[in-house]
Enzyme design. Structure first.
Site, mmCIF file in Angstrom:
data_model
loop_
_atom_site.group_PDB
_atom_site.id
_atom_site.type_symbol
_atom_site.label_atom_id
_atom_site.label_comp_id
_atom_site.label_asym_id
_atom_site.label_seq_id
_atom_site.Cartn_x
_atom_site.Cartn_y
_atom_site.Cartn_z
ATOM 1 N N LYS A 196 -19.902 -11.247 -18.795
ATOM 2 C CA LYS A 196 -18.936 -12.198 -19.335
ATOM 3 C C LYS A 196 -18.552 -11.813 -20.757
ATOM 4 O O LYS A 196 -19.360 -11.283 -21.506
ATOM 5 C CB LYS A 196 -19.545 -13.609 -19.352
ATOM 6 C CG LYS A 196 -19.448 -14.346 -18.030
ATOM 7 C CD LYS A 196 -19.912 -15.783 -18.208
ATOM 8 C CE LYS A 196 -19.685 -16.610 -16.944
ATOM 9 N NZ LYS A 196 -20.137 -18.003 -17.136
ATOM 10 N N ARG A 271 -28.815 -15.228 -7.659
ATOM 11 C CA ARG A 271 -29.069 -15.058 -9.099
ATOM 12 C C ARG A 271 -30.179 -16.007 -9.547
ATOM 13 O O ARG A 271 -31.090 -15.619 -10.270
ATOM 14 C CB ARG A 271 -27.776 -15.339 -9.863
ATOM 15 C CG ARG A 271 -27.868 -15.190 -11.382
ATOM 16 C CD ARG A 271 -26.452 -15.243 -11.943
ATOM 17 N NE ARG A 271 -26.391 -15.506 -13.366
ATOM 18 C CZ ARG A 271 -26.493 -14.580 -14.317
ATOM 19 N NH1 ARG A 271 -26.693 -13.318 -13.992
ATOM 20 N NH2 ARG A 271 -26.396 -14.901 -15.594
ATOM 21 N N HIS A 294 -27.312 -14.042 -20.616
ATOM 22 C CA HIS A 294 -27.060 -15.385 -21.150
ATOM 23 C C HIS A 294 -26.903 -15.335 -22.665
ATOM 24 O O HIS A 294 -27.697 -14.686 -23.348
ATOM 25 C CB HIS A 294 -28.227 -16.329 -20.818
ATOM 26 C CG HIS A 294 -28.229 -16.787 -19.399
ATOM 27 N ND1 HIS A 294 -29.365 -17.261 -18.775
ATOM 28 C CD2 HIS A 294 -27.252 -16.860 -18.464
ATOM 29 C CE1 HIS A 294 -29.078 -17.596 -17.530
ATOM 30 N NE2 HIS A 294 -27.799 -17.359 -17.320
ATOM 31 N N TYR A 303 -33.876 -21.968 -15.123
ATOM 32 C CA TYR A 303 -34.543 -21.293 -14.008
ATOM 33 C C TYR A 303 -36.061 -21.241 -14.163
ATOM 34 O O TYR A 303 -36.744 -20.685 -13.303
ATOM 35 C CB TYR A 303 -34.010 -19.854 -13.885
ATOM 36 C CG TYR A 303 -32.514 -19.786 -13.692
ATOM 37 C CD1 TYR A 303 -31.912 -20.279 -12.538
ATOM 38 C CD2 TYR A 303 -31.690 -19.229 -14.675
ATOM 39 C CE1 TYR A 303 -30.546 -20.218 -12.363
ATOM 40 C CE2 TYR A 303 -30.316 -19.164 -14.497
ATOM 41 C CZ TYR A 303 -29.750 -19.667 -13.349
ATOM 42 O OH TYR A 303 -28.393 -19.608 -13.175
#
Length: 320
Positions: A196, A271, A294, A303
Site C-alpha cells: 500500500k 492473511r 502495517h 491478529y
C-alpha cells in the site's frame, strides 16, 4: 550577426501542451487535484464512494461547493449514515475520506479549516474475529484442496501457498512479477512485494511456496518473462495472455476451494491466518508488523490472540 535565441520562446515552440490545455490544467480545482493524486486503486475506489455519498446527501454538484461546507453538514451526514445502519467502521472510513479531502484544501489555501475535525466518530469496535483465521488443520486442507497436476491445479496451489505463507494482500499478490519471485537477499530467496502507498517490502520466500511456484512456472512456460505477471488467469486450463490475475479472481478462487471444504471464507482470511499463526508461534510482533506492511502496530495487534488463550491465563500461574 545572429541574435541570441529567447529561451522562453524556444521552450514555447517545443511545448507538448497546447496553450488551451495549459490554461485548462492551471484552472483545475484543488478538489479534483486531490482525487487525481490517489494512486492506489482500492483507496481511490473507497474514497470516491465516500465523497459521492457526501455529495448526494448535501446536494453538491460543483467542486468549489465543498468550500462552503461546515461542521454542521458533516455532523448531519454522519447521523444520516447511522440512520442508514452503516457500521462504525464504514462511518469512520467515510469521515476519514472527507477529512483527507479537506486537509488537501487547507494545504492549498482553498479553505480556512477542516470541518471534519472535531466531529465525533463511532468508537472502535473490537476487530478481533471480524476476519476469521483458519485453524492449522483447515489451512492444511486448503493447501491440499487443488488436486491433480494440471496447469490450473499447480497455479492454484502456488497461489494458496503464497497467501498462507506470506500473508499478502490480494492486490499485492496480483502485482507480483516473475522477477519479484527471483530476488536473493543474503543468499535467501525473497519476494519483492509492492504494498500500500507505493511501499516496497522484501519477504523471505517460504520453501514450500517456492517449490510450488517453480512447479507452476515450469508447466506454464513463462518463467523467463521477468517483467511479466507471475500469476495469470486461465481459461479451460490454458493461459489467456500475459496479464495478471485480478484481485476478484483471487477472491473467487479462495472462496470456491474453501466452500468445497465446508468453511466459506474470503482471501483476506488467509492473511489473518498467516499473521495469527506466526504470532501464536512466538514471532516478534514488530517483525510481524513489518512482514504485513502495517503502518501502525495497533493494526497488527488485531491478529494477536495470545492474550485470550486459556493456557496463558494468570490462573495457571498461581502456585500455593
Amino acid at each position: 550577426m545572429n541574435e541570441p535565441k529567447n529561451p522562453i520562446q524556444t521552450i514555447t515552440q517545443n511545448r507538448l501542451l497546447t496553450a488551451e490545455a495549459f490554461l485548462r490544467l492551471s484552472d483545475v480545482p484543488p478538489e479534483v487535484e486531490w482525487f487525481a493524486n490517489l494512486t492506489n486503486k482500492a483507496t481511490r475506489r473507497a474514497y470516491e464512494n465516500a465523497i459521492k455519498d457526501f455529495m448526494q446527501f448535501t446536494g453538491i454538484q460543483q467542486a468549489d461547493e465543498f468550500r462552503v461546507v461546515t461542521r454542521a453538514h458533516v455532523i448531519a451526514w454522519r447521523d444520516d449514515l447511522v440512520r442508514r445502519e452503516r457500521n462504525g467502521s464504514t462511518i469512520r472510513h467515510r469521515l476519514s475520506a472527507l477529512a483527507s479531502l479537506f486537509d488537501y484544501l487547507c494545504e492549498k489555501n482553498a479553505v480556512t479549516h477542516n470541518p471534519v475535525k472535531g466531529v465525533k466518530r463511532p468508537k472502535n469496535d473490537s476487530l478481533e474475529g471480524r476476519t476469521p483465521a483458519l485453524g492449522d488443520h483447515q489451512a492444511r486442507k486448503l493447501l491440499d484442496a487443488p488436486s491433480g497436476a494440471t496447469l490450473r491445479t499447480l497455479r492454484d496451489k502456488a497461489i494458496l501457498a503464497t497467501l498462507l505463507y506470506h500473508a499478502l494482500r490480494r492486490e499485492e499478490l496480483c502485482k507480483l512479477t516473475v522477477k519479484d519471485f527471483t530476488h536473493q537477499r543474503r543468499g535467501v530467496p525473497h519476494l519483492k512485494v509492492s504494498g500500500k502507498g507505493g511501499k516496497t517490502r522484501y519477504v523471505p520466500l517460504h520453501p514450500a511456496a517456492g517449490g510450488l511456484i517453480h512447479d507452476y512456472l515450469e508447466l506454464a512456460g513463462h518463467g523467463s518473462e521477468e517483467a511479466g505477471a507471475l500469476f495469470r488467469p486461465l481459461s479451460n486450463n490454458t493461459k489467456t495472455g500475459s496479464k495478471a490475475i485480478t484481485p476478484d479472481g483471487i477472491y473467487k478462487l479462495v472462496r470456491a476451494y474453501s466452500t468445497e471444504l465446508g468453511f466459506t471464507i474470503g482471501a483476506h482470511s488467509l492473511r489473518a491466518t498467516a499473521a495469527t499463526n506466526a504470532l501464536d508461534h512466538q514471532a516478534d510482533i514488530a517483525k510481524v508488523q513489518e512482514w504485513l506492511g502495517h503502518a501502525n502496530i495497533a493494526t497488527t495487534r488485531i491478529y494477536d490472540h495470545r492474550k485470550t488463550r486459556p493456557e496463558d491465563s494468570p490462573t495457571f500461574k498461581v502456585n500455593y
